[in-house]
Write a protein that holds these residues in place. Sequence first.
Motif, mmCIF file in Angstrom:
data_model
loop_
_atom_site.group_PDB
_atom_site.id
_atom_site.type_symbol
_atom_site.label_atom_id
_atom_site.label_comp_id
_atom_site.label_asym_id
_atom_site.label_seq_id
_atom_site.Cartn_x
_atom_site.Cartn_y
_atom_site.Cartn_z
ATOM 1 N N SER A 163 0.829 -1.202 0.000
ATOM 2 C CA SER A 163 0.000 0.000 0.000
ATOM 3 C C SER A 163 0.867 1.256 0.000
ATOM 4 O O SER A 163 0.469 2.286 -0.544
ATOM 5 C CB SER A 163 -0.932 0.003 1.212
ATOM 6 O OG SER A 163 -0.195 -0.121 2.406
ATOM 7 N N ASN A 164 2.032 1.149 0.599
ATOM 8 C CA ASN A 164 2.996 2.245 0.606
ATOM 9 C C ASN A 164 4.385 1.692 0.341
ATOM 10 O O ASN A 164 4.731 0.602 0.823
ATOM 11 C CB ASN A 164 3.014 2.956 1.961
ATOM 12 C CG ASN A 164 1.811 3.866 2.143
ATOM 13 O OD1 ASN A 164 1.754 4.948 1.587
ATOM 14 N ND2 ASN A 164 0.846 3.401 2.904
ATOM 15 N N ARG A 194 -1.583 6.200 -13.088
ATOM 16 C CA ARG A 194 -0.754 6.907 -12.118
ATOM 17 C C ARG A 194 -1.460 8.203 -11.735
ATOM 18 O O ARG A 194 -1.978 8.918 -12.600
ATOM 19 C CB ARG A 194 0.620 7.208 -12.719
ATOM 20 C CG ARG A 194 1.543 7.983 -11.810
ATOM 21 C CD ARG A 194 2.959 8.001 -12.328
ATOM 22 N NE ARG A 194 3.140 8.822 -13.504
ATOM 23 C CZ ARG A 194 4.338 9.057 -14.053
ATOM 24 N NH1 ARG A 194 5.419 8.512 -13.505
ATOM 25 N NH2 ARG A 194 4.436 9.805 -15.119
ATOM 26 N N GLN A 195 -1.474 8.481 -10.451
ATOM 27 C CA GLN A 195 -2.114 9.695 -9.946
ATOM 28 C C GLN A 195 -1.101 10.483 -9.141
ATOM 29 O O GLN A 195 -0.687 10.065 -8.062
ATOM 30 C CB GLN A 195 -3.329 9.351 -9.085
ATOM 31 C CG GLN A 195 -4.124 10.563 -8.632
ATOM 32 C CD GLN A 195 -5.412 10.182 -7.921
ATOM 33 O OE1 GLN A 195 -5.540 9.096 -7.350
ATOM 34 N NE2 GLN A 195 -6.395 11.070 -7.951
ATOM 35 N N SER A 196 -0.693 11.613 -9.682
ATOM 36 C CA SER A 196 0.227 12.490 -8.963
ATOM 37 C C SER A 196 -0.570 13.459 -8.118
ATOM 38 O O SER A 196 -1.742 13.718 -8.389
ATOM 39 C CB SER A 196 1.131 13.235 -9.954
ATOM 40 O OG SER A 196 1.846 12.314 -10.743
ATOM 41 N N LEU A 197 0.090 14.035 -7.122
ATOM 42 C CA LEU A 197 -0.590 14.896 -6.158
ATOM 43 C C LEU A 197 -1.335 16.010 -6.879
ATOM 44 O O LEU A 197 -0.750 16.768 -7.650
ATOM 45 C CB LEU A 197 0.435 15.479 -5.179
ATOM 46 C CG LEU A 197 -0.148 16.289 -4.021
ATOM 47 C CD1 LEU A 197 -1.020 15.401 -3.150
ATOM 48 C CD2 LEU A 197 0.955 16.938 -3.204
ATOM 49 N N ALA A 202 4.260 9.000 -6.770
ATOM 50 C CA ALA A 202 2.842 9.133 -7.127
ATOM 51 C C ALA A 202 2.099 7.961 -6.500
ATOM 52 O O ALA A 202 2.698 7.077 -5.884
ATOM 53 C CB ALA A 202 2.655 9.116 -8.646
ATOM 54 N N VAL A 203 0.785 7.963 -6.677
ATOM 55 C CA VAL A 203 -0.022 6.791 -6.334
ATOM 56 C C VAL A 203 -0.275 6.016 -7.622
ATOM 57 O O VAL A 203 -0.748 6.584 -8.611
ATOM 58 C CB VAL A 203 -1.351 7.197 -5.682
ATOM 59 C CG1 VAL A 203 -2.215 5.955 -5.431
ATOM 60 C CG2 VAL A 203 -1.110 7.944 -4.381
ATOM 61 N N ALA A 215 -7.001 0.294 -4.169
ATOM 62 C CA ALA A 215 -6.726 1.478 -3.342
ATOM 63 C C ALA A 215 -5.407 2.146 -3.701
ATOM 64 O O ALA A 215 -5.139 3.256 -3.261
ATOM 65 C CB ALA A 215 -6.740 1.103 -1.865
ATOM 66 N N GLY A 216 -4.587 1.443 -4.497
ATOM 67 C CA GLY A 216 -3.366 2.059 -4.972
ATOM 68 C C GLY A 216 -2.142 1.749 -4.131
ATOM 69 O O GLY A 216 -2.242 1.308 -2.986
ATOM 70 N N THR A 217 -0.985 1.967 -4.732
ATOM 71 C CA THR A 217 0.293 1.934 -4.020
ATOM 72 C C THR A 217 0.872 3.331 -4.054
ATOM 73 O O THR A 217 1.063 3.894 -5.137
ATOM 74 C CB THR A 217 1.293 0.966 -4.689
ATOM 75 O OG1 THR A 217 0.823 -0.368 -4.562
ATOM 76 C CG2 THR A 217 2.670 1.090 -4.043
ATOM 77 N N ARG A 218 1.112 3.884 -2.863
ATOM 78 C CA ARG A 218 1.730 5.212 -2.788
ATOM 79 C C ARG A 218 3.240 5.035 -2.806
ATOM 80 O O ARG A 218 3.804 4.479 -1.871
ATOM 81 C CB ARG A 218 1.292 5.945 -1.528
ATOM 82 C CG ARG A 218 1.876 7.350 -1.405
ATOM 83 C CD ARG A 218 1.315 8.085 -0.197
ATOM 84 N NE ARG A 218 -0.114 8.287 -0.302
ATOM 85 C CZ ARG A 218 -0.691 9.259 -0.979
ATOM 86 N NH1 ARG A 218 0.048 10.140 -1.623
ATOM 87 N NH2 ARG A 218 -2.004 9.385 -1.000
#
Lengths: 113, 112
Positions: A9-10, A36-39, A88-89, A106-109
């Motif tokens: 997860s992280n 990919r989701q950047s801040l 990123a996530v 839920a993504g990996t940060r």
Amino acid sequence: GAGVSQSPSNKVTEKGKDVELRCDPISGHTALYWYRQSLGQGLEFLIYFQGNSAPDKSGLPSDRFSAERTGGSVSTLTIQRTQQEDSAVYLCASSPPPGTVKYFGAGTRLSVL
Amino acid sequence: QQQVKQSPQSLIVQKGGISIINCAYENTAFDYFPWYQQFPGKGPALLIAIRPDVSEKKEGRFTISFNKSAKQFSLHIMDSQPGDSATYFCAAVSGGYQKVTFGTGTKLQVIP
């Protein structure tokens, strides 16, 4: 599990190291996507799998990024020689055919120091 | 090149009010327009979607309005509640395998 599962997860890594991110899709879903989701940003498409093949890799930002899928199930996204801008996530999604993307993990940060 | 433009970036609405988020697109190959809702620490979840052959779709308090000639679509949240506070993404889909192109997101805060 009932949903799309991602691990870890992280992940915190040092610049220059390689990382592997894992996605377990919903059982029976043949389509799998990495985004990919950047801040503060939207979701950037990376790669699409149909079964084990990847007909669209157009979103991979550089040759440091690669992904594979085995057995029509688990997928691994690998980033070699990580850079700070890779922070990123990373989101994985799967879908049954036909139909649009419904189910995200839920993504990996990823944090690259 | 941003293929799906979304506004506003953030939105504060009082409980019971109407939240409106707007999106515009250029690519006429898009043939399906979903909206996603994302809570902190979670992945996006499909909320509601529309095809361009209809002008409006309603599901509960959520309504999509679609203007094909203007290449614009919007999400309306009626009777907004604090539990609606989340980031909303519009999106557009094309291609046989349903590739989704996302907008940049709108962070909605509904205050009591």
